[in-house]
Design an enzyme around this catalytic site. Structure first.
Site, mmCIF file in Angstrom:
data_model
loop_
_atom_site.group_PDB
_atom_site.id
_atom_site.type_symbol
_atom_site.label_atom_id
_atom_site.label_comp_id
_atom_site.label_asym_id
_atom_site.label_seq_id
_atom_site.Cartn_x
_atom_site.Cartn_y
_atom_site.Cartn_z
ATOM 1 C CB SER A 50 -11.217 -10.391 6.913
ATOM 2 O OG SER A 50 -11.005 -9.821 8.192
ATOM 3 C CB ILE A 52 -5.678 -3.942 5.900
ATOM 4 C CG1 ILE A 52 -6.493 -2.743 5.404
ATOM 5 C CG2 ILE A 52 -4.183 -3.665 5.770
ATOM 6 C CD1 ILE A 52 -6.442 -1.545 6.305
ATOM 7 C CB SER A 175 -5.923 4.049 13.552
ATOM 8 O OG SER A 175 -6.976 4.955 13.305
ATOM 9 C CE1 TYR A 201 -8.525 -0.175 16.456
ATOM 10 C CE2 TYR A 201 -8.652 2.096 15.685
ATOM 11 C CZ TYR A 201 -8.351 0.765 15.452
ATOM 12 O OH TYR A 201 -7.867 0.384 14.226
ATOM 13 C CE LYS A 205 -5.052 0.097 16.045
ATOM 14 N NZ LYS A 205 -4.341 -1.024 15.448
ATOM 15 C CB THR A 234 -11.806 -3.482 6.580
ATOM 16 O OG1 THR A 234 -12.056 -2.657 7.735
ATOM 17 C CG2 THR A 234 -10.676 -2.868 5.751
#
Length: 322
Positions: A50, A52, A175, A201, A205, A234
């Site tokens: 799914s 990207i 990100s 998160y 990253k 997304t």
């Protein structure tokens, strides 16, 4: 001005991350850069069913590449594979079911893959943003296990195969959220203090950016890059950040726009003319730190991250089944 993570980020900077920023940046793109026949080259994409990952897989398949989809959910992955084959006519699409949060599974997969396939380009796209602290069956915090350790093991396990390949590349989907984080090696599994999934998160990253820089120094025959896709519409954004999605859904990039720089880094000759280890947005390298952000880390911290991840990696390799 927008306040986040003790940093001031200008409206202009934020604009660049949305669809308008992509449309503005794309005016300077050279379409010929990605009009490339990649028949005979092999690409592996994690998290490819799914978002990207799937958008990238479709574009690589359209250009004739052999594409390996590494996905966690078998049912969704099979649907994605059928869609890619139907839309592109490319039959060289292979499916592998692997949970990137499970280091033993990654090792088992990588060992088997090396014996059966060649690989020119690895795209580390799989990721998660779990907003409450959850542990995997191995006792690992789930965001760290997937975004950092999973990326580390998948890459290092496949490095011997990539070293044999012509024009080998490794691309990691990071990100812009990492810009609000300084590398923190004292609490890699976020066990101290209140748990903020968004900041965990972002820290993961940041770790991916450091990994890319360190790998680039150590493996000169492979071109490493890390990139920010901007804010794209997304499934991951819809599920992990529902409030943000509802506010901004009309301004989000399409999945294909989010995947554009991944594709460019994977296939274009122009990408490898630039130094290995850079951070990209909209087909150009951008800084990994904002001015006055105080997010730089001492080299010893970056080296320590690699040491700790290698220790984790070997621990799980030693109990890998098969």
């Amino acid at each position: 001005l927008f306040w986040k993570g003790s940093l001031l980020v200008s409206h202009r900077c934020l604009f660049d991350l949305f669809r308008g920023g992509y449309e503005s940046a794309s005016k300077r793109f050279n379409p010929a850069d990605v009009e490339v026949d990649v028949a005979g080259r092999s690409f592996l994409i994690t998290g490819a069913n799914s978002g990207i990952g799937k958008a990238t897989a479709k574009e690589l398949a359209r250009r004739g590449g052999t594409v390996h989809l590494v996905c966690r959910n078998k049912e969704r992955a099979e649907v994605a594979k059928e869609e890619i084959v139907a839309e592109t006519g490319n039959q060289n699409i292979f499916l592998h079911i692997v949970d990137i949060s499970n280091p033993k599974e990654i090792w088992k997969f990588a060992e088997k893959f090396q014996n059966e396939h060649k690989l020119n380009v690895l795209i580390n796209n799989a990721g998660c943003m779990v907003n409450n602290r959850e542990l995997t069956e191995d006792g690992l915090e789930k965001n760290f296990a997937t975004n950092t350790l999973g990326t580390y093991i998948m890459t290092t396990a496949l490095l011997p195969l990539l070293e044999k390949a012509a024009d080998a590349r490794v691309i990691t989907v990071s990100s812009g959220g990492m810009l609000v984080q300084k590398l923190n090696i004292s609490d890699l599994q976020s066990g101290n203090g209140p748990f903020d999934g968004t900041m965990v998160y972002a820290q993961n990253k940041r770790q991916q950016v450091v990994l890319t820089e360190q790998w680039a120094k150590a493996h000169r025959n492979i071109h490493f890059s890390v990139m920010h896709p901007g804010w794209a519409d997304t499934p991951a954004v819809r599920s992990s950040m529902p409030d943000f999605y509802e506010r901004m859904k009309n301004s989000l990039r399409t999945e294909a726009q989010g995947a554009d720089t991944v594709l460019w880094l994977a296939v274009s000759a122009e990408a490898t003319k630039l130094p290995s280890g850079l951070f990209f947005q909209d087909r150009q390298p951008v800084p990994t730190h904002l001015p006055l952000a105080y997010t730089h880390s001492p080299p010893e911290d970056e080296e320590k991250l690699m040491e700790v991840l290698e220790e984790f990696s070997q621990k799980f390799k030693s109990v890998s089944p098969g």
